[in-house]
Design an enzyme around this catalytic site. Structure first.
Site, short mmCIF file in Angstrom:
data_model
loop_
_atom_site.label_atom_id
_atom_site.label_comp_id
_atom_site.label_asym_id
_atom_site.label_seq_id
_atom_site.Cartn_x
_atom_site.Cartn_y
_atom_site.Cartn_z
N GLU A 35 2.49 -8.46 -3.72
CA GLU A 35 1.36 -8.65 -4.64
C GLU A 35 1.59 -9.87 -5.54
O GLU A 35 0.66 -10.65 -5.79
CB GLU A 35 1.17 -7.40 -5.51
CG GLU A 35 -0.03 -7.54 -6.44
CD GLU A 35 -0.14 -6.40 -7.44
OE1 GLU A 35 0.15 -5.25 -7.07
OE2 GLU A 35 -0.50 -6.68 -8.59
N HIS B 85 7.81 -9.46 -4.52
CA HIS B 85 6.82 -8.44 -4.18
C HIS B 85 5.58 -9.13 -3.62
O HIS B 85 5.14 -10.16 -4.13
CB HIS B 85 6.45 -7.61 -5.41
CG HIS B 85 5.66 -6.38 -5.08
ND1 HIS B 85 4.31 -6.43 -4.80
CD2 HIS B 85 6.02 -5.08 -4.95
CE1 HIS B 85 3.88 -5.21 -4.52
NE2 HIS B 85 4.90 -4.37 -4.61
N SER C 44 6.80 -0.12 -5.49
CA SER C 44 7.07 -0.42 -6.90
C SER C 44 6.70 0.75 -7.78
O SER C 44 7.47 1.18 -8.65
CB SER C 44 6.29 -1.67 -7.31
OG SER C 44 6.41 -1.90 -8.68
N HIS D 239 3.11 0.51 0.91
CA HIS D 239 4.57 0.63 0.94
C HIS D 239 4.99 2.08 1.11
O HIS D 239 5.44 2.74 0.16
CB HIS D 239 5.16 0.02 -0.34
CG HIS D 239 5.17 -1.47 -0.33
ND1 HIS D 239 5.25 -2.24 -1.46
CD2 HIS D 239 5.09 -2.36 0.71
CE1 HIS D 239 5.22 -3.53 -1.14
NE2 HIS D 239 5.12 -3.62 0.17
#
Ligand code: SF4
Length: 357
Positions: free
Chosen positions: A159, A157, A256, A74
């Protein structure tokens, strides 16, 4: 601004600014001496380093284009740089031409994505960070034992989507401590909690405390799910923030761990904290009356972007830089197996995933 339009990704990317445009910020007087406290560790973690090298090596091995599902990490600068080298970023494997090479990002994928790639005959290279894979394995294990998983993380997200996909029918997402109050579970004595790797350590511990209050027998994960890099960067910025009038976190809005660093800085004494992708986003007014600037960067940020920030701050009179180091990091991960050797069969020197900043 540039605009990535490959596949379904449509991300506005600030144009990379290397080398830096100097003398943009002015050196205005403040009551005391100006200085920078530079947090360490900061920037690239082992999982990001491995993922970025994986795309670079896939381009070397197979030529352009190499498809990448989602942003490999990201960070807009990393993504736009790889795009300029021939990577094509897509949202889903269905956008990749049949038989082509596709890299899965550091954030990991669900089994359904792996199956979708196989169904299209794609040559998949899995750049999932091994520390995310560890959480996937925990989810599979607890799911197969019939446990119900409370996953602490942020909805949407990548993940979290990947981890939930490993035990889809047996996982409930909790995003923050307050959401614990509304949790409805079938068997309060059959719970285990896991977490996203890039959360605030303090907030996660508060969520766990609230979970324990409501479900005293909930089981802990076998080891920390919040990864070493996330934890180390938060410890370092806490120490910096105590003495900082302003903290600048280099990192992207969808990162994040970068966003968490801003929050942690504000919670631990920084009078102000901002996240920037590039030094050019620092505003002159942020520096009004500021003597001490703290600087750090998220785990997906190349050091060159931090150096640009330091250069611009030096122009504004903040040339005195002291590093505040709270940990040493030397972790490295092996590259995905398809990429460990070059075309002559020799092991590439980056095969262990490490590189100097
Ligand atoms: S932040 Fe942690 S989990 Fe994510 S890629 Fe880096 S080391 Fe892996």
């Amino acid at each position: 601004m540039s605009h990535i339009t490959n596949g379904a990704l449509a991300i506005d990317l600030p144009t990379p600014r290397v080398p830096a445009v100097r003398n943009r910020l002015k050196d205005t007087p403040v009551p005391g001496p100006k200085r920078v406290l530079l947090a360490a560790p900061r920037g690239y973690c082992a999982g990001v380093d491995r993922a970025v090298i994986a795309v670079e090596k896939a381009l070397e091995h197979y030529g352009s284009p190499v498809y990448v599902r989602k942003q490999i990490v990201h960070n807009v600068h990393v993504v736009s740089t790889l795009e300029s080298q021939g990577a094509i970023f897509v949202d889903e494997v269905e956008e990749v031409p049949e038989g082509a090479h596709v890299v899965f990002s550091a954030h990991g994928v669900s089994p359904a994505v792996v199956q979708g790639a196989a169904d299209r005959g794609l040559q998949a290279i899995d750049a999932t960070c091994p520390l995310v894979t560890k959480v996937h394995r925990e989810a599979v294990r607890f799911g197969s034992q019939g446990r119900h998983i409370i996953l602490i993380g942020h909805a949407g997200h990548e993940e979290v989507e990947g981890t939930m996909g490993h035990a889809a029918d047996r996982t409930t997402l909790v995003q923050n401590p307050d959401e614990v109050d509304d949790l409805v579970v079938e068997d309060p004595d059959n719970l285990v909690w896991l977490s996203q790797t890039t959360l605030s350590v303090d907030e996660t511990m508060e969520t766990v405390r609230r979970l324990r209050e409501r479900f005293p027998s909930i089981q802990n994960p076998p080891s920390d799910d919040i990864c070493y890099a996330t934890q180390n960067r938060q410890v370092a910025i806490k120490k910096v923030a105590v003495g900082a009038d302003l903290v600048i976190v280099v990192g992207s809005a969808n990162s994040s761990n970068s966003v968490r660093l801003v929050e942690v800085a504000l919670e631990h004494g920084a009078k102000a904290a901002y996240r920037v992708d590039y030094a050019s986003e620092i505003r002159q007014e942020w520096l009004d009356g500021v003597e001490t600037v703290g600087v750090t960067s998220g785990a997906s940020v190349p050091e060159v972007l931090v150096q640009e920030v330091l250069d611009d701050l030096a122009d504004a009179g903040y040339g005195d830089v002291a590093e505040v180091k709270t940990a040493e990091e030397d972790l490295m991960f092996s590259l995905p197996k398809e990429l460990r050797k070059d075309s002559t069969g020799a092991v590439d020197e980056r095969a262990l995933g490490g590189r100097t900043r």
